[in-house]
Write a protein that holds these residues in place. Structure first.
Motif, PDB file in Angstrom:
ATOM      1  N   ARG A 112      75.211  73.659  23.073  1.00 21.81           N
ATOM      2  CA  ARG A 112      75.984  75.044  23.767  1.00 21.81           C
ATOM      3  C   ARG A 112      74.994  76.251  24.088  1.00 21.81           C
ATOM      4  NH1 ARG A 112      81.314  75.668  23.879  1.00 21.81           N
ATOM      5  NH2 ARG A 112      82.723  74.170  22.775  1.00 21.81           N
ATOM      6  N   PRO A 113      74.105  76.594  23.438  1.00 25.26           N
ATOM      7  CA  PRO A 113      73.285  77.575  23.976  1.00 25.26           C
ATOM      8  C   PRO A 113      72.207  77.116  25.087  1.00 25.26           C
ATOM      9  CG  PRO A 113      72.606  77.146  21.609  1.00 25.26           C
ATOM     10  CD  PRO A 113      73.955  76.521  21.953  1.00 25.26           C
ATOM     11  N   LEU A 114      72.146  75.912  24.934  1.00 25.74           N
ATOM     12  CA  LEU A 114      71.270  75.156  25.974  1.00 25.74           C
ATOM     13  C   LEU A 114      71.922  75.178  27.144  1.00 25.74           C
ATOM     14  CD1 LEU A 114      69.307  72.383  23.879  1.00 25.74           C
ATOM     15  CD2 LEU A 114      68.355  74.500  24.677  1.00 25.74           C
ATOM     16  N   VAL A 115      73.086  74.586  27.113  1.00 27.20           N
ATOM     17  CA  VAL A 115      74.020  74.387  28.274  1.00 27.20           C
ATOM     18  C   VAL A 115      74.196  75.486  28.852  1.00 27.20           C
ATOM     19  CG1 VAL A 115      76.061  73.465  29.381  1.00 27.20           C
ATOM     20  CG2 VAL A 115      74.709  72.097  27.586  1.00 27.20           C
ATOM     21  N   TYR A 116      74.843  76.639  27.913  1.00 20.94           N
ATOM     22  CA  TYR A 116      75.298  77.869  28.420  1.00 20.94           C
ATOM     23  C   TYR A 116      74.255  79.167  28.856  1.00 20.94           C
ATOM     24  CZ  TYR A 116      78.673  81.951  28.244  1.00 20.94           C
ATOM     25  OH  TYR A 116      79.482  82.871  28.628  1.00 20.94           O
ATOM     26  N   CYS A 117      73.242  78.774  28.254  1.00 20.42           N
ATOM     27  CA  CYS A 117      71.904  79.718  28.535  1.00 20.42           C
ATOM     28  C   CYS A 117      70.884  79.562  29.313  1.00 20.42           C
ATOM     29  CB  CYS A 117      71.682  80.432  27.256  1.00 20.42           C
ATOM     30  SG  CYS A 117      72.770  81.123  26.157  1.00 20.42           S
ATOM     31  N   LEU A 118      70.356  78.396  28.663  1.00 25.32           N
ATOM     32  CA  LEU A 118      69.031  77.670  29.517  1.00 25.32           C
ATOM     33  C   LEU A 118      68.957  77.178  30.863  1.00 25.32           C
ATOM     34  CD1 LEU A 118      66.066  77.490  28.986  1.00 25.32           C
ATOM     35  CD2 LEU A 118      66.675  75.134  27.969  1.00 25.32           C
ATOM     36  N   VAL A 119      70.212  76.229  30.964  1.00 25.37           N
ATOM     37  CA  VAL A 119      70.686  75.516  32.050  1.00 25.37           C
ATOM     38  C   VAL A 119      70.701  76.537  33.367  1.00 25.37           C
ATOM     39  CG1 VAL A 119      72.304  74.124  33.184  1.00 25.37           C
ATOM     40  CG2 VAL A 119      71.258  73.466  31.155  1.00 25.37           C
ATOM     41  N   PRO A 120      71.774  77.677  33.062  1.00 23.70           N
ATOM     42  CA  PRO A 120      71.817  78.428  34.164  1.00 23.70           C
ATOM     43  C   PRO A 120      70.761  79.616  34.434  1.00 23.70           C
ATOM     44  CG  PRO A 120      73.611  78.637  32.515  1.00 23.70           C
ATOM     45  CD  PRO A 120      72.680  77.822  31.839  1.00 23.70           C
ATOM     46  N   ALA A 121      69.845  79.781  33.503  1.00 29.68           N
ATOM     47  CA  ALA A 121      68.556  80.501  33.701  1.00 29.68           C
ATOM     48  C   ALA A 121      67.908  79.527  34.444  1.00 29.68           C
ATOM     49  CB  ALA A 121      67.827  80.679  32.452  1.00 29.68           C
ATOM     50  N   VAL A 122      67.541  78.290  34.426  1.00 27.98           N
ATOM     51  CA  VAL A 122      66.559  77.277  35.095  1.00 27.98           C
ATOM     52  C   VAL A 122      67.216  77.210  36.455  1.00 27.98           C
ATOM     53  CG1 VAL A 122      65.825  75.075  35.528  1.00 27.98           C
ATOM     54  CG2 VAL A 122      65.790  76.286  33.070  1.00 27.98           C
ATOM     55  N   GLY A 123      68.418  77.059  36.814  1.00 27.69           N
ATOM     56  CA  GLY A 123      69.385  77.023  37.869  1.00 27.69           C
ATOM     57  C   GLY A 123      68.959  78.044  38.847  1.00 27.69           C
ATOM     58  N   TRP A 124      69.209  79.288  38.229  1.00 26.15           N
ATOM     59  CA  TRP A 124      68.978  80.694  39.079  1.00 26.15           C
ATOM     60  C   TRP A 124      67.587  80.869  39.523  1.00 26.15           C
ATOM     61  CZ3 TRP A 124      72.310  84.984  40.471  1.00 26.15           C
ATOM     62  CH2 TRP A 124      73.721  84.699  40.254  1.00 26.15           C
ATOM     63  N   ALA A 125      66.851  80.538  38.830  1.00 21.75           N
ATOM     64  CA  ALA A 125      65.397  80.763  38.934  1.00 21.75           C
ATOM     65  C   ALA A 125      64.925  79.687  40.121  1.00 21.75           C
ATOM     66  CB  ALA A 125      64.581  80.523  37.754  1.00 21.75           C
ATOM     67  N   ALA A 126      65.587  78.322  39.885  1.00 16.93           N
ATOM     68  CA  ALA A 126      65.146  77.504  40.905  1.00 16.93           C
ATOM     69  C   ALA A 126      65.939  77.948  42.431  1.00 16.93           C
ATOM     70  CB  ALA A 126      65.720  76.167  40.516  1.00 16.93           C
ATOM     71  N   SER A 127      66.877  78.621  42.119  1.00 16.52           N
ATOM     72  CA  SER A 127      67.691  78.901  43.274  1.00 16.52           C
ATOM     73  C   SER A 127      66.921  79.683  44.615  1.00 16.52           C
ATOM     74  CB  SER A 127      68.920  79.527  43.323  1.00 16.52           C
ATOM     75  OG  SER A 127      68.676  81.192  42.882  1.00 16.52           O
ATOM     76  N   VAL A 128      65.716  80.479  44.104  1.00 20.68           N
ATOM     77  CA  VAL A 128      64.803  81.198  44.988  1.00 20.68           C
ATOM     78  C   VAL A 128      64.068  80.154  45.826  1.00 20.68           C
ATOM     79  CG1 VAL A 128      64.594  82.954  43.355  1.00 20.68           C
ATOM     80  CG2 VAL A 128      63.004  81.328  43.420  1.00 20.68           C
ATOM     81  N   LEU A 129      64.229  78.708  45.537  1.00 18.09           N
ATOM     82  CA  LEU A 129      63.653  77.866  46.426  1.00 18.09           C
ATOM     83  C   LEU A 129      64.355  77.452  47.465  1.00 18.09           C
ATOM     84  CD1 LEU A 129      61.621  76.069  43.801  1.00 18.09           C
ATOM     85  CD2 LEU A 129      60.694  77.820  44.863  1.00 18.09           C
ATOM     86  N   VAL A 130      65.793  77.778  47.496  1.00 19.35           N
ATOM     87  CA  VAL A 130      66.708  77.188  48.400  1.00 19.35           C
ATOM     88  C   VAL A 130      66.999  78.419  49.389  1.00 19.35           C
ATOM     89  CG1 VAL A 130      68.951  76.325  48.594  1.00 19.35           C
ATOM     90  CG2 VAL A 130      67.617  75.832  46.643  1.00 19.35           C
ATOM     91  N   PRO A 131      67.048  78.190  50.668  1.00 18.62           N
ATOM     92  CA  PRO A 131      67.580  78.917  51.572  1.00 18.62           C
ATOM     93  C   PRO A 131      69.028  79.436  51.618  1.00 18.62           C
ATOM     94  CG  PRO A 131      67.220  76.998  52.917  1.00 18.62           C
ATOM     95  CD  PRO A 131      66.518  76.627  51.276  1.00 18.62           C
ATOM     96  N   GLY A 154      66.449  86.049  33.962  1.00 21.10           N
ATOM     97  CA  GLY A 154      65.952  86.830  32.651  1.00 21.10           C
ATOM     98  C   GLY A 154      66.972  87.091  31.550  1.00 21.10           C
ATOM     99  N   SER A 155      68.051  87.499  32.017  1.00 23.71           N
ATOM    100  CA  SER A 155      69.150  87.857  31.137  1.00 23.71           C
ATOM    101  C   SER A 155      69.804  86.538  30.459  1.00 23.71           C
ATOM    102  CB  SER A 155      70.287  88.548  31.724  1.00 23.71           C
ATOM    103  OG  SER A 155      71.122  87.645  32.523  1.00 23.71           O
TER     104      SER A 155
END
Length: 383
Positions: free
Chosen positions: A132-151, A104-105
């Motif tokens: 730059r904002p897409l790579v620096y902000c959006l990609v990490p946001a998606v990655g952190w959100a998707a990490s909840v699906l990984v044990p 979210g941040s």
């Protein structure tokens, strides 16, 4: 010439989340923490710190006080509040909440930066490239959100990789549109306010522990511990913070932003982490002294003395980054790091009050040395 700027009411309100975060993290080092506890503490402190410094830089660059910006910052505050609630169990059942809070941040940060892709940050600047904002902000946001699906433990590996990638973006060759100047006074003030937050947690810990163990022995340790914190505050704001503002204002051209990045974003992580660790160790020292323990638990000694050693090490690195001569830095850095490490080595032979007293003596001596050096320089200049 840079116009004067100070932290706004929104930024001060936003910082309240980090008052709670410092308390949660200090509590995690209460008692007798082991190596794994310290590693987890540093790992879980880094993401919220990184979110704070990124949002602080955004506030430094984008001065508008629109409803849109306020709502974005309040949303970031909620995201970081979720991380704060989850931080003590972020390697367990609350790791999902912790990850989604950080995601979210990053979305908020994307919202703050995106307008700069259509209009320059400062008049005459080029536009920020959209990647730059897409790579620096959006990609990490998606990655952190998707990490909840990984044990676990792979979830935590993903977090580390994503954070490393974010840091790596900052070292990519500068593209048109990225800021080449910051409001130095505002940035130094914001970092100083964060340092006040972590010092404040140390004071709160002393008071809370003394309330739990209301004894003369506990009161003595709390008093000596307060002297330590007061001396650290004095030396930080009279010398460390003041020197940082002077050097950053004097920095010119392409050197200014990387210097501010290294000192505020990277090295101050260790400055503040050291103080938070000390808060946990000091609180334990007051309680164990009040209970009549013959010596302080080893984990508490490492938190207290190791936190002070980390604090001095970070400041030594800052001084070197500012171009100070290594020999001059070593005159205060060697005892500043060496004395706490020596205390860790002999703590089994020291009572809790003796551990705190020796460390306090080092901090006071450090302050007196800094004042002596400053006075001598002023006399030399006026002679």
């Amino acid at each position: 010439m840079e116009h004067s700027r100070h932290a706004g009411w929104l930024e001060l309100f936003f910082d309240l989340v980090f008052v709670a975060l410092a308390g949660q993290l200090a509590h995690s080092l209460h008692g007798d923490p082991g190596p794994a506890d310290f590693a987890v503490f540093l790992a879980l402190y880094l993401p919220p710190w990184w979110a704070w410094i990124n949002l602080t830089v955004a506030a430094n660059l984008f001065e508008d006080d629109t409803a849109r910006r306020r709502l974005l910052m309040l949303t970031a505050m909620l995201s970081l509040a979720v991380m704060t609630v989850a931080v003590t169990e972020a390697t367990g059942e609350r790791s999902t909440a912790y990850a989604l809070g950080y995601a979210g941040s990053r979305i908020v940060l994307l919202g703050l930066w995106w307008p700069s892709t259509t209009r320059p940050i400062h008049p005459g600047d080029a536009l920020v490239p959209r990647w730059r904002p897409l790579v620096y902000c959006l990609v990490p946001a998606v990655g952190w959100a998707a990490s909840v699906l990984v044990p676990a433990p792979w979830r935590f590996v993903i977090w580390g990789v994503l954070l490393a990638a974010e840091v790596g973006v900052l070292f990519v060759e500068r593209s048109a549109g990225l800021p080449r100047r910051l409001h130095v006074g505002h940035l130094v003030e914001r970092v100083g306010l964060f340092v006040i937050i972590v010092f404040g947690e140390s004071v709160v810990g002393l008071i809370g522990s003394l309330d739990t163990e209301w004894t003369a022995a506990g009161g003595w340790v709390a008093l000596v511990g307060f002297v330590m914190l007061a001396a650290l505050w004095w030396s930080y704001f009279d010398f460390g913070s003041a020197a940082a503002e002077t050097v950053l204002r004097a920095a010119a051209g392409d050197r200014a932003v990387p210097l501010a990045r290294d000192v505020t974003a990277f090295l101050h992580f260790f400055v503040t982490a050291g103080v938070v660790a000390m808060a946990g160790g000091l609180a334990t020292a007051v309680e164990e002294a009040g209970q009549g323990h013959g010596h302080l638990a080893r984990g508490a000694v490492v938190a207290l003395a190791g936190g002070l050693a980390l604090y001095h090490t970070a400041h030594a690195c800052i001084a070197l980054r500012f171009g100070r001569r290594p020999l001059l830095v070593a005159t205060w850095a060697v005892p500043g790091v060496g004395v706490p490490l020596l205390v860790i080595g002999v703590a089994g032979h020291l009572a809790p009050w003796q551990v705190v007293a020796v460390l306090t003596a080092e901090v006071v001596a450090h302050l007196l040395y800094a004042r002596w050096v400053t006075t001598r320089r002023l006399r030399t200049r006026t002679a």
